[in-house]
Design a protein around this motif. Structure first.
Motif, PDB file in Angstrom:
ATOM      1  N   LEU A   9       0.837  -1.199   0.000  1.00 18.21           N
ATOM      2  CA  LEU A   9       0.000   0.000   0.000  1.00 18.21           C
ATOM      3  C   LEU A   9       0.871   1.247   0.000  1.00 18.21           C
ATOM      4  N   ASP A  10       0.328   2.335  -0.527  1.00 22.06           N
ATOM      5  CA  ASP A  10       1.112   3.551  -0.716  1.00 22.06           C
ATOM      6  C   ASP A  10       1.063   4.505   0.465  1.00 22.06           C
ATOM      7  N   THR A  11      -0.140   4.845   0.902  1.00 20.51           N
ATOM      8  CA  THR A  11      -0.259   5.899   1.908  1.00 20.51           C
ATOM      9  C   THR A  11      -0.457   5.326   3.304  1.00 20.51           C
ATOM     10  N   ASP A  12      -0.154   6.147   4.291  1.00 18.48           N
ATOM     11  CA  ASP A  12      -0.368   5.740   5.682  1.00 18.48           C
ATOM     12  C   ASP A  12      -1.851   5.547   5.961  1.00 18.48           C
ATOM     13  N   GLU A  13      -2.684   6.379   5.333  1.00 18.79           N
ATOM     14  CA  GLU A  13      -4.137   6.249   5.510  1.00 18.79           C
ATOM     15  C   GLU A  13      -4.621   4.878   5.023  1.00 18.79           C
ATOM     16  N   GLU A  14      -4.152   4.456   3.840  1.00 16.29           N
ATOM     17  CA  GLU A  14      -4.525   3.143   3.310  1.00 16.29           C
ATOM     18  C   GLU A  14      -4.017   2.033   4.226  1.00 16.29           C
ATOM     19  N   LYS A  15      -2.811   2.189   4.727  1.00 19.59           N
ATOM     20  CA  LYS A  15      -2.229   1.173   5.618  1.00 19.59           C
ATOM     21  C   LYS A  15      -3.036   1.045   6.904  1.00 19.59           C
ATOM     22  N   ASP A  16      -3.421   2.182   7.488  1.00 15.06           N
ATOM     23  CA  ASP A  16      -4.231   2.151   8.706  1.00 15.06           C
ATOM     24  C   ASP A  16      -5.593   1.504   8.449  1.00 15.06           C
ATOM     25  N   LYS A  17      -6.202   1.895   7.338  1.00 14.98           N
ATOM     26  CA  LYS A  17      -7.511   1.340   6.986  1.00 14.98           C
ATOM     27  C   LYS A  17      -7.402  -0.173   6.755  1.00 14.98           C
ATOM     28  N   PHE A  18      -6.365  -0.583   6.023  1.00  8.94           N
ATOM     29  CA  PHE A  18      -6.187  -2.010   5.750  1.00  8.94           C
ATOM     30  C   PHE A  18      -5.950  -2.794   7.033  1.00  8.94           C
ATOM     31  N   GLU A  19      -5.116  -2.253   7.922  1.00  9.48           N
ATOM     32  CA  GLU A  19      -4.829  -2.941   9.182  1.00  9.48           C
ATOM     33  C   GLU A  19      -6.102  -3.109  10.010  1.00  9.48           C
ATOM     34  N   THR A  20      -6.938  -2.091  10.020  1.00  4.87           N
ATOM     35  CA  THR A  20      -8.226  -2.175  10.726  1.00  4.87           C
ATOM     36  C   THR A  20      -9.097  -3.270  10.109  1.00  4.87           C
ATOM     37  N   ILE A  21      -9.173  -3.284   8.793  1.00  4.65           N
ATOM     38  CA  ILE A  21      -9.976  -4.287   8.096  1.00  4.65           C
ATOM     39  C   ILE A  21      -9.423  -5.687   8.370  1.00  4.65           C
ATOM     40  N   TYR A  22      -8.126  -5.827   8.278  1.00  2.83           N
ATOM     41  CA  TYR A  22      -7.480  -7.128   8.481  1.00  2.83           C
ATOM     42  C   TYR A  22      -7.783  -7.679   9.878  1.00  2.83           C
ATOM     43  N   THR A  23      -7.578  -6.865  10.892  1.00  2.00           N
ATOM     44  CA  THR A  23      -7.793  -7.353  12.263  1.00  2.00           C
ATOM     45  C   THR A  23      -9.275  -7.566  12.567  1.00  2.00           C
ATOM     46  N   THR A  24     -10.129  -6.769  11.950  1.00  2.00           N
ATOM     47  CA  THR A  24     -11.568  -6.875  12.208  1.00  2.00           C
ATOM     48  C   THR A  24     -12.200  -8.076  11.507  1.00  2.00           C
ATOM     49  N   TYR A  25     -11.800  -8.353  10.271  1.00  2.00           N
ATOM     50  CA  TYR A  25     -12.531  -9.316   9.446  1.00  2.00           C
ATOM     51  C   TYR A  25     -11.800 -10.608   9.117  1.00  2.00           C
ATOM     52  N   ARG A  26     -10.533 -10.735   9.458  1.00  2.00           N
ATOM     53  CA  ARG A  26      -9.773 -11.907   9.050  1.00  2.00           C
ATOM     54  C   ARG A  26     -10.456 -13.212   9.468  1.00  2.00           C
ATOM     55  N   SER A  27     -10.859 -13.298  10.717  1.00  3.62           N
ATOM     56  CA  SER A  27     -11.471 -14.549  11.190  1.00  3.62           C
ATOM     57  C   SER A  27     -12.856 -14.777  10.578  1.00  3.62           C
ATOM     58  N   VAL A  28     -13.606 -13.712  10.329  1.00  2.00           N
ATOM     59  CA  VAL A  28     -14.924 -13.839   9.693  1.00  2.00           C
ATOM     60  C   VAL A  28     -14.762 -14.363   8.267  1.00  2.00           C
ATOM     61  N   LEU A  29     -13.783 -13.830   7.563  1.00  2.00           N
ATOM     62  CA  LEU A  29     -13.539 -14.266   6.190  1.00  2.00           C
ATOM     63  C   LEU A  29     -13.075 -15.718   6.161  1.00  2.00           C
ATOM     64  N   TYR A  30     -12.225 -16.075   7.114  1.00  2.00           N
ATOM     65  CA  TYR A  30     -11.760 -17.459   7.204  1.00  2.00           C
ATOM     66  C   TYR A  30     -12.948 -18.397   7.454  1.00  2.00           C
ATOM     67  N   TYR A  31     -13.845 -18.004   8.344  1.00  2.00           N
ATOM     68  CA  TYR A  31     -15.023 -18.810   8.665  1.00  2.00           C
ATOM     69  C   TYR A  31     -15.856 -19.088   7.413  1.00  2.00           C
ATOM     70  N   HIS A  32     -16.106 -18.057   6.630  1.00  2.18           N
ATOM     71  CA  HIS A  32     -16.931 -18.223   5.431  1.00  2.18           C
ATOM     72  C   HIS A  32     -16.212 -19.052   4.366  1.00  2.18           C
ATOM     73  N   ALA A  33     -14.911 -18.847   4.231  1.00  2.41           N
ATOM     74  CA  ALA A  33     -14.142 -19.636   3.258  1.00  2.41           C
ATOM     75  C   ALA A  33     -14.078 -21.101   3.699  1.00  2.41           C
ATOM     76  N   TYR A  34     -13.910 -21.328   4.981  1.00  2.00           N
ATOM     77  CA  TYR A  34     -13.826 -22.702   5.487  1.00  2.00           C
ATOM     78  C   TYR A  34     -15.155 -23.440   5.309  1.00  2.00           C
ATOM     79  N   LYS A  35     -16.280 -22.727   5.465  1.00  2.00           N
ATOM     80  CA  LYS A  35     -17.586 -23.354   5.261  1.00  2.00           C
ATOM     81  C   LYS A  35     -17.708 -23.928   3.855  1.00  2.00           C
ATOM     82  N   ILE A  36     -17.095 -23.296   2.892  1.00  2.00           N
ATOM     83  CA  ILE A  36     -17.153 -23.766   1.509  1.00  2.00           C
ATOM     84  C   ILE A  36     -16.106 -24.838   1.248  1.00  2.00           C
ATOM     85  N   LEU A  37     -14.889 -24.608   1.715  1.00  4.69           N
ATOM     86  CA  LEU A  37     -13.756 -25.457   1.335  1.00  4.69           C
ATOM     87  C   LEU A  37     -13.516 -26.648   2.263  1.00  4.69           C
TER      88      LEU A  37
END
Length: 182
Positions: A9-37
């Motif tokens: 990522l280029d900007t600090d704003e994007e990095k902060d936003k991405f880090e928030t998204i990553y920590t907030t949703y990583r396990s939720v995304l894993y749960y949904h992917a695991y349900k399929i796979l």
């Protein structure tokens, strides 16, 4: 792993936003992917693919905590998981197909059917994600239109339009190929 994503990522704003998204949703995304796979490693791959996809589209995320962001990420993760599932299913089906000794009179029909199914999947995967995902959710997972609309954060009529457009695009590509083969 997050440091690798952040370095893309280029900007600090994007990095902060991405880090928030990553920590907030990583396990939720894993749960949904695991349900399929139903496989830890493949589910991790789907989540990884989701975050790589997101990096290219960080501008689409305004509020990391919004329902739209959550639904958008889950939809991407499910789509990535379905693509992995279909790829692996086809590889397993190919192996099983070769191991069995089918009735020779039906061999050609089975091969043609398998090739056609794979071809249609390739067409679906080539569509824009907003179209391929609704087709996969509707026809592969058997979800109802209302549930898909809620998941992707659009109206029911908009979801139905996307499904119709996706079907039309698939039909059009098949017709064009048929015309080119003549």
């Amino acid at each position: 792993m997050i440091s690798i994503y952040l370095s893309m990522l280029d900007t600090d704003e994007e990095k902060d936003k991405f880090e928030t998204i990553y920590t907030t949703y990583r396990s939720v995304l894993y749960y949904h992917a695991y349900k399929i796979l139903k496989d830890n490693f493949l589910a991790e791959d789907a989540v990884h693919d989701t975050f790589l996809y997101l990096i290219k589209r960080m501008d689409k995320i305004d509020d990391p905590y919004s329902k739209e962001t959550r639904n958008f990420l889950i939809l991407i993760a499910k789509n990535k998981a379905l693509k992995i599932y279909n790829k692996n299913k086809n590889e397993v089906a190919d192996d099983e197909f070769l191991e069995k000794s089918p009735d020779l009179s039906r061999l050609e029909e089975k091969v043609e059917n398998k090739v056609f199914q794979q071809h249609v999947m390739n067409i679906i995967n080539s569509l824009d994600d907003k179209y391929s995902s609704v087709i996969m959710l509707k026809y592969h997972l058997g979800m109802k239109d209302k549930d898909i609309a809620d998941m992707i954060g659009v109206s029911l009529s908009n979801e139905r339009i996307r499904v119709k457009r996706a079907r039309d695009m698939i039909k059009q590509k098949l017709l064009e190929e048929n015309e080119n083969d003549r």
